[in-house]
Design a protein around this motif. Structure first.
Motif, PDB file in Angstrom:
ATOM      1  N   HIS A   1       2.240   8.016 -17.201  1.00 31.22           N
ATOM      2  CA  HIS A   1       2.903   7.280 -16.115  1.00 31.22           C
ATOM      3  C   HIS A   1       3.818   8.219 -15.329  1.00 31.22           C
ATOM      4  CE1 HIS A   1       1.050   3.734 -17.672  1.00 31.22           C
ATOM      5  NE2 HIS A   1       1.648   3.879 -18.835  1.00 31.22           N
ATOM      6  N   LEU A   2       3.261   9.361 -15.011  1.00 31.25           N
ATOM      7  CA  LEU A   2       3.966  10.359 -14.205  1.00 31.25           C
ATOM      8  C   LEU A   2       3.532  10.202 -12.750  1.00 31.25           C
ATOM      9  CD1 LEU A   2       5.690  12.928 -13.773  1.00 31.25           C
ATOM     10  CD2 LEU A   2       3.648  14.262 -14.334  1.00 31.25           C
ATOM     11  N   PHE A   3       4.506   9.972 -11.880  1.00 27.92           N
ATOM     12  CA  PHE A   3       4.283   9.908 -10.434  1.00 27.92           C
ATOM     13  C   PHE A   3       5.026  11.084  -9.816  1.00 27.92           C
ATOM     14  CE2 PHE A   3       4.320   5.592 -12.073  1.00 27.92           C
ATOM     15  CZ  PHE A   3       3.277   4.938 -11.430  1.00 27.92           C
ATOM     16  N   ASP A   4       4.387  11.838  -8.935  1.00 29.59           N
ATOM     17  CA  ASP A   4       5.087  12.965  -8.309  1.00 29.59           C
ATOM     18  C   ASP A   4       4.260  13.503  -7.150  1.00 29.59           C
ATOM     19  OD1 ASP A   4       7.133  14.770  -7.918  1.00 29.59           O
ATOM     20  OD2 ASP A   4       6.668  16.020  -9.654  1.00 29.59           O
ATOM     21  N   LYS A   5       4.844  14.471  -6.436  1.00 24.76           N
ATOM     22  CA  LYS A   5       4.097  15.195  -5.428  1.00 24.76           C
ATOM     23  C   LYS A   5       2.996  15.984  -6.119  1.00 24.76           C
ATOM     24  CE  LYS A   5       6.207  17.333  -2.120  1.00 24.76           C
ATOM     25  NZ  LYS A   5       7.121  18.242  -1.362  1.00 24.76           N
ATOM     26  N   ASP A   6       1.970  16.341  -5.374  1.00 21.43           N
ATOM     27  CA  ASP A   6       0.871  17.119  -5.936  1.00 21.43           C
ATOM     28  C   ASP A   6       1.333  18.548  -6.209  1.00 21.43           C
ATOM     29  OD1 ASP A   6      -1.503  18.210  -6.718  1.00 21.43           O
ATOM     30  OD2 ASP A   6      -2.427  18.179  -4.731  1.00 21.43           O
ATOM     31  N   LYS A   7       1.410  18.908  -7.483  1.00 19.50           N
ATOM     32  CA  LYS A   7       1.767  20.263  -7.906  1.00 19.50           C
ATOM     33  C   LYS A   7       0.648  20.862  -8.752  1.00 19.50           C
ATOM     34  CE  LYS A   7       6.636  18.841  -8.079  1.00 19.50           C
ATOM     35  NZ  LYS A   7       7.786  18.525  -8.996  1.00 19.50           N
ATOM     36  N   LYS A   8      -0.561  20.363  -8.525  1.00 24.81           N
ATOM     37  CA  LYS A   8      -1.736  20.789  -9.305  1.00 24.81           C
ATOM     38  C   LYS A   8      -1.579  20.410 -10.778  1.00 24.81           C
ATOM     39  CE  LYS A   8      -3.295  22.720  -5.542  1.00 24.81           C
ATOM     40  NZ  LYS A   8      -4.331  22.026  -4.736  1.00 24.81           N
ATOM     41  N   GLN A   9      -0.933  19.272 -11.030  1.00 23.90           N
ATOM     42  CA  GLN A   9      -0.729  18.835 -12.405  1.00 23.90           C
ATOM     43  C   GLN A   9      -2.056  18.471 -13.064  1.00 23.90           C
ATOM     44  OE1 GLN A   9       0.796  17.518  -9.663  1.00 23.90           O
ATOM     45  NE2 GLN A   9       2.858  16.785 -10.106  1.00 23.90           N
ATOM     46  N   TYR A  10      -2.033  18.487 -14.390  1.00 19.86           N
ATOM     47  CA  TYR A  10      -3.185  18.030 -15.162  1.00 19.86           C
ATOM     48  C   TYR A  10      -2.661  17.483 -16.494  1.00 19.86           C
ATOM     49  CZ  TYR A  10      -2.681  22.358 -17.885  1.00 19.86           C
ATOM     50  OH  TYR A  10      -2.186  23.368 -18.679  1.00 19.86           O
ATOM     51  N   HIS A  11      -3.389  16.551 -17.065  1.00 20.24           N
ATOM     52  CA  HIS A  11      -2.990  15.997 -18.359  1.00 20.24           C
ATOM     53  C   HIS A  11      -3.714  16.762 -19.452  1.00 20.24           C
ATOM     54  CE1 HIS A  11      -1.491  12.881 -21.131  1.00 20.24           C
ATOM     55  NE2 HIS A  11      -2.623  13.111 -21.776  1.00 20.24           N
TER      56      HIS A  11
ATOM     57  N   SER B   1       0.807  -1.245   0.000  1.00 21.70           N
ATOM     58  CA  SER B   1       0.000   0.000   0.000  1.00 21.70           C
ATOM     59  C   SER B   1       0.831   1.282   0.000  1.00 21.70           C
ATOM     60  CB  SER B   1      -0.955   0.007   1.208  1.00 21.70           C
ATOM     61  OG  SER B   1      -1.846  -1.082   1.154  1.00 21.70           O
ATOM     62  N   THR B   2       2.103   1.203  -0.381  1.00 16.39           N
ATOM     63  CA  THR B   2       2.904   2.419  -0.527  1.00 16.39           C
ATOM     64  C   THR B   2       2.299   3.308  -1.615  1.00 16.39           C
ATOM     65  OG1 THR B   2       4.978   1.398   0.176  1.00 16.39           O
ATOM     66  CG2 THR B   2       5.167   3.325  -1.245  1.00 16.39           C
ATOM     67  N   LEU B   3       2.153   4.590  -1.302  1.00 16.53           N
ATOM     68  CA  LEU B   3       1.652   5.536  -2.289  1.00 16.53           C
ATOM     69  C   LEU B   3       2.804   5.921  -3.213  1.00 16.53           C
ATOM     70  CD1 LEU B   3      -0.829   7.279  -3.170  1.00 16.53           C
ATOM     71  CD2 LEU B   3       0.118   9.099  -1.725  1.00 16.53           C
ATOM     72  N   PHE B   4       2.685   5.570  -4.468  1.00 12.45           N
ATOM     73  CA  PHE B   4       3.769   5.842  -5.410  1.00 12.45           C
ATOM     74  C   PHE B   4       3.869   7.327  -5.765  1.00 12.45           C
ATOM     75  CE2 PHE B   4       3.165   1.287  -7.144  1.00 12.45           C
ATOM     76  CZ  PHE B   4       3.945   0.785  -6.113  1.00 12.45           C
ATOM     77  N   GLY B   5       2.743   8.010  -5.753  1.00 12.39           N
ATOM     78  CA  GLY B   5       2.766   9.438  -6.057  1.00 12.39           C
ATOM     79  C   GLY B   5       1.457  10.095  -5.673  1.00 12.39           C
ATOM     80  N   GLU B   6       1.526  11.279  -5.068  1.00 12.76           N
ATOM     81  CA  GLU B   6       0.299  12.019  -4.763  1.00 12.76           C
ATOM     82  C   GLU B   6      -0.462  12.306  -6.060  1.00 12.76           C
ATOM     83  OE1 GLU B   6       2.011  14.440  -0.855  1.00 12.76           O
ATOM     84  OE2 GLU B   6       1.738  15.472  -2.757  1.00 12.76           O
ATOM     85  N   TYR B   7       0.308  12.523  -7.122  1.00 14.27           N
ATOM     86  CA  TYR B   7      -0.289  12.675  -8.453  1.00 14.27           C
ATOM     87  C   TYR B   7       0.168  11.511  -9.310  1.00 14.27           C
ATOM     88  CZ  TYR B   7      -1.232  14.394 -13.171  1.00 14.27           C
ATOM     89  OH  TYR B   7      -1.677  14.518 -14.468  1.00 14.27           O
ATOM     90  N   TYR B   8      -0.763  10.922 -10.041  1.00 16.52           N
ATOM     91  CA  TYR B   8      -0.409   9.855 -10.977  1.00 16.52           C
ATOM     92  C   TYR B   8      -1.234  10.005 -12.242  1.00 16.52           C
ATOM     93  CZ  TYR B   8      -0.375   5.321 -13.293  1.00 16.52           C
ATOM     94  OH  TYR B   8      -0.278   4.325 -14.237  1.00 16.52           O
TER      95      TYR B   8
END
Length: 220
Positions: A91-101, A79-86
């Motif tokens: 296949h982008l995993f990262d901290k939440d930076k208000k990203q959008y596709h 249950s490790t969270l790979f990324g706040e944003y995915y």
């Protein structure tokens, strides 16, 4: 060099983050091109003689339990969270930076989404304050930066739109201003000089012509 999950996780935690210098994430990507494990495509590309196609990534490895599994946001084993944003497309995993596709760009952008619009002619996401107020150049972001000659469209460095419509990396633009203020492609001013020219006109208007020259003319 490709990293192991344990090594990558320990290194990131020692530096106060997970993942690599590029992204904060709890997994390694399994490169479909060479089956090696890397924190991100940038780490892969800087160490290999070929490029990783982010859209073809199918599997990741958890940095905690090391289970290789399908690409997803949370480890199915621990249950490790790979990324706040995915993003399941990039296949982008990262901290939440208000990203959008962005479907039109074909990749993820840093938002928030409501602060940007996609210009169909420029084929690029631009800040909303430029909507209807910029010079369009068709597919301008598909050109390389004229300063560093590197890609702009997929770069993690913010692009700066010049008044002429050409793009530079923001960092390249700032360096350019130390040497000059003209677009390296078309030589138009990279700055809005309207206020400066108005000041010069005012200074000229307020400077009286010497009496001996007031009635002189020059024949062409």
């Amino acid at each position: 060099m490709a990293a192991s999950a344990r090594e990558d996780g320990a290194r990131g935690q020692a530096q106060g983050r997970r993942g690599c210098e590029h992204y904060d994430r709890g997994c390694l990507l399994k490169a479909p091109c060479c089956d090696k494990l890397y924190s991100c495509r940038l780490c892969h590309d800087s160490n290999e003689d070929h490029l990783l196609d982010r859209f073809k990534v199918k599997e990741v490895q958890c940095i905690n339990c090391e289970k290789i599994q399908r690409a997803q946001q949370t480890c199915e084993e621990c249950s490790t969270l790979f990324g706040e944003y995915y993003c399941s497309m990039c296949h982008l995993f990262d901290k939440d930076k208000k990203q959008y596709h962005c479907e039109n760009c074909g990749i993820c952008r840093i938002g928030p989404k409501e602060d940007f619009f996609h210009c169909l002619k420029c084929n690029l996401c631009l800040t909303i304050n430029l909507q209807g107020k910029h010079k369009c150049i068709e597919n301008v972001s598909r050109q390389n930066c004229p300063i560093c000659l590197e890609d702009i469209h997929t770069s993690r460095i913010v692009a700066h739109v010049l008044p002429c419509g050409h793009l530079l990396h923001r960092t390249c633009y700032e360096e350019m201003l130390k040497e000059g203020y003209r677009c390296p492609l078309c030589m138009h001013s990279a700055l809005d000089m309207t206020r400066y020219w108005r000041q010069l006109d005012d200074e000229v208007a307020q400077t009286p012509m010497p009496s001996e020259y007031q009635n002189m003319t020059v024949d062409s």
